[in-house]
Design a protein around this motif. Structure first.
Motif, PDB file in Angstrom:
ATOM      1  N   ALA A 494     -13.283  -1.857 -24.587  1.00  0.00           N
ATOM      2  CA  ALA A 494     -12.047  -1.226 -25.023  1.00  0.00           C
ATOM      3  C   ALA A 494     -11.393  -0.413 -23.909  1.00  0.00           C
ATOM      4  N   LEU A 495     -12.200   0.265 -23.103  1.00  0.00           N
ATOM      5  CA  LEU A 495     -11.630   1.073 -22.027  1.00  0.00           C
ATOM      6  C   LEU A 495     -10.924   0.200 -21.002  1.00  0.00           C
ATOM      7  N   ARG A 496     -11.520  -0.948 -20.694  1.00  0.00           N
ATOM      8  CA  ARG A 496     -10.881  -1.851 -19.732  1.00  0.00           C
ATOM      9  C   ARG A 496      -9.545  -2.351 -20.282  1.00  0.00           C
ATOM     10  N   PHE A 497      -9.511  -2.688 -21.581  1.00  0.00           N
ATOM     11  CA  PHE A 497      -8.264  -3.170 -22.179  1.00  0.00           C
ATOM     12  C   PHE A 497      -7.217  -2.048 -22.236  1.00  0.00           C
ATOM     13  N   ALA A 498      -7.669  -0.836 -22.472  1.00  0.00           N
ATOM     14  CA  ALA A 498      -6.732   0.297 -22.447  1.00  0.00           C
ATOM     15  C   ALA A 498      -6.096   0.410 -21.066  1.00  0.00           C
ATOM     16  N   ALA A 499      -6.918   0.263 -20.036  1.00  0.00           N
ATOM     17  CA  ALA A 499      -6.399   0.327 -18.665  1.00  0.00           C
ATOM     18  C   ALA A 499      -5.403  -0.795 -18.407  1.00  0.00           C
ATOM     19  N   GLN A 500      -5.723  -1.999 -18.843  1.00  0.00           N
ATOM     20  CA  GLN A 500      -4.814  -3.132 -18.646  1.00  0.00           C
ATOM     21  C   GLN A 500      -3.480  -2.891 -19.349  1.00  0.00           C
ATOM     22  N   THR A 501      -3.534  -2.266 -20.521  1.00  0.00           N
ATOM     23  CA  THR A 501      -2.309  -1.951 -21.252  1.00  0.00           C
ATOM     24  C   THR A 501      -1.409  -1.027 -20.438  1.00  0.00           C
ATOM     25  N   LEU A 502      -1.998  -0.019 -19.820  1.00  0.00           N
ATOM     26  CA  LEU A 502      -1.212   0.928 -19.023  1.00  0.00           C
ATOM     27  C   LEU A 502      -0.646   0.273 -17.773  1.00  0.00           C
ATOM     28  N   VAL A 503      -1.379  -0.671 -17.211  1.00  0.00           N
ATOM     29  CA  VAL A 503      -0.922  -1.370 -16.002  1.00  0.00           C
ATOM     30  C   VAL A 503       0.264  -2.272 -16.308  1.00  0.00           C
ATOM     31  N   THR A 504       0.270  -2.889 -17.483  1.00  0.00           N
ATOM     32  CA  THR A 504       1.295  -3.887 -17.807  1.00  0.00           C
ATOM     33  C   THR A 504       2.501  -3.276 -18.518  1.00  0.00           C
ATOM     34  N   CYS A 505       2.561  -1.940 -18.604  1.00  0.00           N
ATOM     35  CA  CYS A 505       3.762  -1.296 -19.144  1.00  0.00           C
ATOM     36  C   CYS A 505       4.976  -1.614 -18.262  1.00  0.00           C
ATOM     37  N   GLU A 506       6.138  -1.391 -18.833  1.00  0.00           N
ATOM     38  CA  GLU A 506       7.350  -1.614 -18.047  1.00  0.00           C
ATOM     39  C   GLU A 506       7.315  -0.766 -16.776  1.00  0.00           C
ATOM     40  N   GLU A 507       6.777   0.448 -16.896  1.00  0.00           N
ATOM     41  CA  GLU A 507       6.532   1.299 -15.725  1.00  0.00           C
ATOM     42  C   GLU A 507       5.043   1.608 -15.720  1.00  0.00           C
ATOM     43  N   ALA A 508       4.304   0.947 -14.849  1.00  0.00           N
ATOM     44  CA  ALA A 508       2.848   1.076 -14.841  1.00  0.00           C
ATOM     45  C   ALA A 508       2.422   2.510 -14.586  1.00  0.00           C
ATOM     46  N   ASP A 509       1.472   2.996 -15.403  1.00  0.00           N
ATOM     47  CA  ASP A 509       0.910   4.342 -15.244  1.00  0.00           C
ATOM     48  C   ASP A 509      -0.423   4.194 -14.516  1.00  0.00           C
ATOM     49  N   TRP A 510      -0.359   4.167 -13.192  1.00  0.00           N
ATOM     50  CA  TRP A 510      -1.551   3.870 -12.417  1.00  0.00           C
ATOM     51  C   TRP A 510      -2.583   4.991 -12.468  1.00  0.00           C
ATOM     52  N   ASP A 511      -2.134   6.223 -12.526  1.00  0.00           N
ATOM     53  CA  ASP A 511      -3.103   7.324 -12.572  1.00  0.00           C
ATOM     54  C   ASP A 511      -3.976   7.221 -13.815  1.00  0.00           C
ATOM     55  N   SER A 512      -3.333   7.021 -14.964  1.00  0.00           N
ATOM     56  CA  SER A 512      -4.104   6.891 -16.200  1.00  0.00           C
ATOM     57  C   SER A 512      -4.949   5.630 -16.199  1.00  0.00           C
ATOM     58  N   ALA A 513      -4.371   4.549 -15.688  1.00  0.00           N
ATOM     59  CA  ALA A 513      -5.097   3.280 -15.677  1.00  0.00           C
ATOM     60  C   ALA A 513      -6.363   3.392 -14.839  1.00  0.00           C
ATOM     61  N   LYS A 514      -6.267   3.991 -13.661  1.00  0.00           N
ATOM     62  CA  LYS A 514      -7.447   4.124 -12.803  1.00  0.00           C
ATOM     63  C   LYS A 514      -8.512   4.986 -13.468  1.00  0.00           C
ATOM     64  N   THR A 515      -8.058   5.980 -14.227  1.00  0.00           N
ATOM     65  CA  THR A 515      -9.020   6.830 -14.945  1.00  0.00           C
ATOM     66  C   THR A 515      -9.808   6.007 -15.957  1.00  0.00           C
ATOM     67  N   TYR A 516      -9.098   5.154 -16.686  1.00  0.00           N
ATOM     68  CA  TYR A 516      -9.781   4.319 -17.679  1.00  0.00           C
ATOM     69  C   TYR A 516     -10.720   3.325 -17.008  1.00  0.00           C
ATOM     70  N   TYR A 517     -10.280   2.729 -15.901  1.00  0.00           N
ATOM     71  CA  TYR A 517     -11.146   1.794 -15.181  1.00  0.00           C
ATOM     72  C   TYR A 517     -12.415   2.490 -14.698  1.00  0.00           C
ATOM     73  N   MET A 518     -12.266   3.712 -14.187  1.00  0.00           N
ATOM     74  CA  MET A 518     -13.437   4.445 -13.712  1.00  0.00           C
ATOM     75  C   MET A 518     -14.362   4.805 -14.870  1.00  0.00           C
ATOM     76  N   ARG A 519     -13.804   5.192 -16.002  1.00  0.00           N
ATOM     77  CA  ARG A 519     -14.634   5.506 -17.165  1.00  0.00           C
ATOM     78  C   ARG A 519     -15.444   4.279 -17.587  1.00  0.00           C
ATOM     79  N   ALA A 520     -14.797   3.113 -17.556  1.00  0.00           N
ATOM     80  CA  ALA A 520     -15.505   1.875 -17.913  1.00  0.00           C
ATOM     81  C   ALA A 520     -16.636   1.617 -16.924  1.00  0.00           C
ATOM     82  N   ALA A 521     -16.354   1.826 -15.627  1.00  0.00           N
ATOM     83  CA  ALA A 521     -17.366   1.562 -14.606  1.00  0.00           C
ATOM     84  C   ALA A 521     -18.542   2.517 -14.734  1.00  0.00           C
ATOM     85  N   LEU A 522     -18.265   3.771 -15.032  1.00  0.00           N
ATOM     86  CA  LEU A 522     -19.332   4.765 -15.142  1.00  0.00           C
ATOM     87  C   LEU A 522     -20.226   4.522 -16.345  1.00  0.00           C
ATOM     88  N   GLN A 523     -19.784   3.686 -17.273  1.00  0.00           N
ATOM     89  CA  GLN A 523     -20.628   3.326 -18.409  1.00  0.00           C
ATOM     90  C   GLN A 523     -21.331   1.987 -18.183  1.00  0.00           C
TER      91      GLN A 523
END
Length: 846
Positions: A494-523
Motif C-alpha cells: 500500500a505504501l508503494r502505491f501511495a507513493a505512485q499516486t503522488l508521483v502521477t498527480c498533475e503536479e507530482a509531490d516528490w517530497d511526499s512520494a520519496k517519504t512513502y518510498y522510504m517507509r516501504a523500503a524500511l519495512q
C-alpha cells in the motif's frame, strides 16, 4: 417327405413348377423360416391337395397369393441399422462449445453392470430368448447401456418398441406378432406394465411370457428399464388377503434384474478420466457433477435448462435474480429474503399485479423439483445435523444454471434496485466480491459502499479496493488516505502505491512520494527504491535519480538487514526481488534457483536476470541455451523467451541461426516465436517465405494465425488477412475481432469495423472500446456511444470504458459531466453520480 419330393418329380401332367429335395420339403412344412422359392412351395401344396382330394388349382392359387403376401410383409420392428438412439429415449446430452465436431453421444465408459448385460447378450446370440431388466434411478445411464448392448447383435436383428404401434393399439396383440431375432424394447416399462387398469398391464406381461416360452420364436431379446420403486411394485409378493395385481409381470421379470449404480464406482474412475480426455462433455461432467453423478449431469442439465426457459414468470424472476446475485459475487447460499426482494425487480408491472398471495411458495416448489437425478433450479439449503441453528432460510442455485447465467447474462446490466439490496444483505466477505463487480462496471459509489462494509470488518483488501477506485480519479489525496488505511490493516504494497499516486498527480509531490518510498523500503520492500528511481526518470524529477537511489540504499541498509529484506520478499511473494537480493547477498545458487522457479509462472523480469547471470558467468551460449529450452516449454515462461533470444542473438549478428531456432519453436506450438520470427524475416527481406511457413502452422495454432494476419497486412495483402481472421472472429475470438476491426477500418468498411470493435470490447479486449467510440463519434453518434459503453460489464474493459465515456463527453462539450464521471462514476440507473466522499475509519495507526 421323400414321397412328396418323388410325387413332384414324377408328376404325370408336368404341371408342378418346382423340384424340391426331401430336405427342402421338410423346411417348407416344418420351419418358420420363409421359403425363398415360390415354385417349390406351390408344388408341395399341390401334391398335398391332390392326395387330400382338394381342388388343386384353387390350392395352388391360394398358396401363390399367401407366398407373395408373406414376401412383401415386413416383420415387426425396424432393422438395427436404421435406429436412432434418441428415438429409443436415450437422453439428450449437454453440449460444449468446441472447434472440432463431436459424435452424437458422449464417449461410453464400460462398467460392471455392462459386463453382466454382455453375458446375457452372448446367450441370445447363441439362440436363447433372454430378458434383461436394468433397475436404477433416473438418468443413471440405463437406456444408454441397452443402446450400447444392441450394437453387439448381428445385422439381421430388428427392434420393436411400443412407440412404433398405432395409437390405442392392443399392445398385447402387437407383442404376439414378434418373431425370432427381434429386440423387444421396453424403456420405462412401467408405462406398459403398470397401467391404470391392471388387466391391460397383465395382458402385456402375459404376452411377454409367451414370447419367452415359445421355442419357434427364439431367439428374442427383451430389454427392460425400471426405477427401483416400480420394480418393487411389479415383483413384490402380495400381502395376505390382498389381490395379486401383477402375477404375470412378477413371473416374467424375476431373475432378470441388473442394478445400475447411481454414481461411478471408484474402480471406474480411471476409465472415466481416459474417456474425458477424448470428450469435452465428459470432462465438463466430471468437473461439475456432484458426488460423481456423471450420467445424471449429462442428461439432467438439458432438462434443467429447458425447465428454466419454460418457467412461469414468477419462477423465472426468482431464477434470474439468483443468477445475477451469484454472478455479481454473492456466495453459494443466498438468503431467501434477498432472492424474494430481488425477484420483484425482474417482473413487469402487469406480472407483479397478477401475483397471487401464495406465489412464492408455489414458485419455490416448482423450482425445487429435481431434473433427471440432479438438483432443481433452486433448492433449499438445510443443515445435516439436528439441533443446528439454521439462521436465515437460504437457497442454492443449481450449478448448471449458475454457469448459464454467468455466460448468457454477462452482458446484461442487472436491475438498478438489485445493487441496493446487495449492499443491505451482503456479509463483509461477500461485499468485497460484489464491490469488485460494481467497480469494473464504473459504479464507483456503489462499489465503495460495498468495500466500506468489508473494510469496517478489518479487510485490508477491501480498503485497498477503495483506494484503487479513487486512484482512477483525480482525487489523489483521498487515494493516499485510503492506501494509508490499507497499510495500517497489513497491506504489503500500500505504501508503494501511495507513493505512485503522488508521483502521477498533475503536479507530482516528490517530497511526499520519496517519504512513502522510504517507509516501504524500511519495512523490507527495498525494491520500492528502484521503483522510485524509475518514476523519477519517467516523470521529470529535477534531481539525479541514480544519486538519490544510491543515497537511499545506504540509508536503508543502516536500518534493514539483508535477511529482513529477504523475509519480506518471501512473505509477500516477490520472487524476482527475492532472487536478486539473494544474488546480491552472495547466495548466488539460491538466488538463481528462486528466479528459475519463478520464470515458468510468467515472471519475465526473473528470466532476464537469469539470462544476464548465465551470460556473465558462463558466456552467451549458456544464456541462449537456457532461452531455447524455455521457448520449447509449455509454460508461461515460453511466452517471453523468443523476444529475449532474438534480441541477444541479433546483438551477436547471428540472424540465420536465430531464425532456425524460432522456426523450431513455432513448430512446437510457441505462437510468441511467430511474432519474433515474422519481424526478423521481414527485416531480412524474406516475407514471402515467412508467409508460406506461417500458413502451414496456422491451422493448429491461433496465435500463429494472428501473427500471419499482421504480416499479411504489412505486406499489403489485407484481403488475405481478412479471410484468415473472419472464421476466428465469427467463432468469438476477441483478439481476432479486434484485429479484423482495425483492418476493416483502414479499408474504409466502417460499419463492419464497428461491429467487430464492439464485440471485441464486450469480451474485454483492451483498447477495442476506443476503436468503437472513434467510429461512433465520427458518425456523430455520441449518445449511442454512451449507451453502449454503459452496457459493457467485462472486468477487463472496466477502465477502458470510463475513459472512453469521458472522451465522448468532452468531445461534445460536456466538460463538467466528463469531470464528474471521471471522479465519481455512474449510478446503477445509468446517470452520472453526484459528488460523494468517503473517509477512512478512525483507527489508531501502529
Amino acid at each position: 417327405m421323400a414321397r412328396i419330393a418323388d410325387l413332384i418329380v414324377d408328376d404325370p401332367d408336368d404341371l408342378l413348377p418346382g423340384c424340391p429335395s426331401k430336405d427342402t420339403v421338410h423346411r417348407i412344412i416344418g420351419s418358420s423360416e420363409f421359403p425363398p422359392q415360390q415354385a417349390n412351395v406351390v408344388s408341395v401344396a399341390a401334391v398335398l391337395a391332390r392326395e387330400a382330394r382338394w381342388d388343386v388349382t384353387d390350392a395352388k392359387e391360394r398358396v401363390r397369393t399367401a407366398w407373395v403376401k408373406a414376401l412383401l410383409a415386413e416383420p415387426p420392428g425396424k432393422p438395427l441399422s436404421e435406429l436412432d438412439p434418441y428415438a429409443l429415449e436415450v437422453h439428450q446430452s449437454i453440449t460444449v462449445a468446441e472447434a472440432e465436431p463431436t459424435p452424437t453421444l458422449p464417449a461410453y465408459v464400460v462398467r460392471d453392470h455392462d459386463r453382466h448385460v454382455r453375458e446375457r447378450i452372448d446367450r441370445v446370440v447363441s439362440g436363447q430368448s433372454v430378458i434383461v431388466t436394468l433397475v436404477g434411478e433416473t438418468s443413471t445411464g440405463k437406456t444408454r447401456t441397452l443402446w450400447e448392448a444392441i450394437q453387439q447383435l448381428p445385422p439381421k436383428w430388428r427392434l420393436w418398441q411400443a412407440l412404433d404401434s398405432a395409437p390405442h393399439a392392443d399392445l398385447a396383440a402387437e407383442l404376439e406378432k414378434v418373431g425370432p431375432h427381434t429386440v423387444v424394447w421396453l424403456n420405462e416399462a412401467q408405462r406398459l406394465l403398470l397401467t391404470a387398469d391392471p388387466t391391460e398391464g397383465e395382458q402385456a406381461a402375459a404376452a411377454l411370457r409367451r414370447i419367452m416360452q415359445s421355442p419357434e420364436r427364439r431367439p428374442v431379446l427383451i430389454l427392460v428399464t425400471l426405477w427401483p420403486k416400480y420394480w418393487d411394485q411389479l415383483t413384490s409378493e402380495p400381502h395376505d388377503g390382498h389381490r395379486d395385481l401383477h402375477p404375470h409381470a412378477r413371473h416374467v421379470l424375476n431373475g432378470s434384474s441388473i442394478r445400475v449404480p447411481v454414481t461411478f464406482e471408484p474402480d471406474d474412475l480411471g476409465k472415466l478420466r481416459e474417456a474425458a480426455a477424448r470428450d469435452a462433455r465428459l470432462a465438463q461432467a466430471m468437473e461439475h457433477a456432484e458426488q460423481r453423478q456423471v450420467t445424471q449431469y449429462l442428461a439432467g442439465v438439458p432438462a434443467l435448462i429447458q425447465r428454466y426457459e419454460t418457467a412461469p414468470p414468477p419462477v423465472r424472476a426468482l431464477i434470474d435474480a439468483a443468477m445475477d446475485i451469484r454472478r455479481l459475487g454473492y456466495g453459494e447460499h443466498m438468503p431467501l429474503e434477498l432472492i424474494e426482494a430481488a425477484a420483484y425487480e425482474y417482473l413487469t408491472d402487469l406480472e407483479f399485479d397478477y401475483l397471487p398471495d401464495d406465489w412464492l411458495e408455489v414458485a419455490l416448489a416448482y423450482a425445487a423439483k429435481p431434473q433427471r437425478g440432479i438438483r432443481g433450479p433452486l433448492t433449499r439449503v438445510r443443515p445435516r445435523r439436528k439441533g443446528v441453528t439454521e439462521g436465515p432460510v437460504r437457497y442454492r442455485l443449481a450449478d448448471p444454471l449458475d454457469h448459464l447465467g454467468r455466460e448468457e447474462r454477462r452482458r446484461l446490466s442487472p436491475p438498478p434496485g438489485l445493487w441496493g439490496l446487495l449492499i443491505h444483505h451482503s456479509t463483509p466477505a461477500e461485499a468485497l466480491n460484489i464491490g469488485r463487480s460494481a467497480g469494473y462496471r464504473g459504479l464507483y459509489r456503489t462499489a465503495v459502499a460495498l468495500y466500506k462494509k468489508s473494510a469496517d470488518s478489518g479487510s485490508s483488501e477491501a480498503t485497498r479496493g477503495i483506494a484503487e477506485i479513487l486512484s482512477m480519479t483525480d482525487r489523489k489525496r483521498e487515494t493516499v488516505e485510503w492506501y494509508e488505511e490499507a497499510h495500517s490493516l497489513g497491506s504489503s504494497n500500500a505504501l508503494r502505491f501511495a507513493a505512485q499516486t503522488l508521483v502521477t498527480c498533475e503536479e507530482a509531490d516528490w517530497d511526499s512520494a520519496k517519504t512513502y518510498y522510504m517507509r516501504a523500503a524500511l519495512q523490507g520492500d527495498v525494491f520500492a527504491l528502484v521503483d522510485c528511481r524509475e518514476h523519477m526518470k519517467e516523470w521529470e524529477y529535477d534531481g539525479d535519480p541514480d544519486e538519490w537511489l544510491h543515497n537511499a540504499f545506504e540509508e536503508t541498509w543502516c536500518h534493514v538487514s539483508v535477511e529482513a529484506a529477504l523475509t519480506w520478499c518471501e512473505k509477500f511473494g516477490t520472487k524476482h526481488n527475492l532472487g536478486r537480493l539473494l544474488i546480491g547477498a552472495g547466495q548466488r545458487a539460491r538466488g538463481l534457483d528462486v528466479l528459475e522457479r519463478a520464470v515458468p509462472k510468467g515472471d519475465f523480469m526473473s528470466m532476464y536476470t537469469v539470462c544476464e547471470e548465465k551470460r556473465l558467468s558462463d558466456g552467451i551460449d549458456s544464456a541462449l541455451s537456457y532461452l531455447k529450452e524455455l521457448g520449447h516449454g509449455d509454460h508461461m515462461g515460453s511466452l517471453f523467451a523468443p523476444m529475449a533470444l532474438k534480441r541477444m542473438m541479433l546483438s551477436e549478428g547471428r540472424e540465420g541461426e536465430c531464425a532456425t531456432i524460432l522456426r523450431e519453436m513455432i513448430k512446437r506450438g510457441n505462437s510468441s516465436a511467430a511474432r519474433e520470427f515474422a519481424e526478423l524475416m521481414r527485416c531480412l527481406g524474406r516475407s514471402d517465405e515467412t508467409i508460406a511457413f506461417l500458413y502451414s502452422q496456422s491451422e493448429d495454432n491461433v496465435g500463429v494465425a494472428y501473427e500471419l494476419a499482421d504480416l499479411l497486412q504489412q505486406e499489403s495483402r489485407g484481403n488475405e488477412a481478412v479471410s484468415l481472421l473472419i472464421p476466428l472472429a465469427t467463432a468469438g475470438d476477441s483478439r481476432a475481432q479486434h484485429e479484423l476491426a482495425q483492418i476493416l477500418e483502414k479499408k474504409g468498411q466502417l460499419d463492419q469495423a464497428l461491429i467487430w470493435y464492439q464485440q471485441s470490447a464486450e469480451d474485454g479486449t483492451y483498447n477495442a472500446a476506443s476503436g468503437a467510440v472513434r467510429l461512433l463519434l465520427r458518425a456523430n453518434r455520441a449518445p449511442d456511444a454512451l449507451t453502449w459503453l454503459r452496457s459493457i460489464s467485462d472486468p477487463d474493459a472496466s477502465h477502458d470504458r470510463i475513459d472512453c465515456a469521458v472522451w465522448v463527453l468532452e468531445s461534445t462539450g460536456r466538460h463538467e459531466e466528463a469531470k464528474r464521471l471521471k471522479d465519481y462514476g455512474w449510478e446503477p440507473d445509468g446517470t452520472i453520480s453526484a459528488r460523494w466522499s468517503i473517509a477512512p475509519s478512525a483507527r489508531e495507526k501502529p
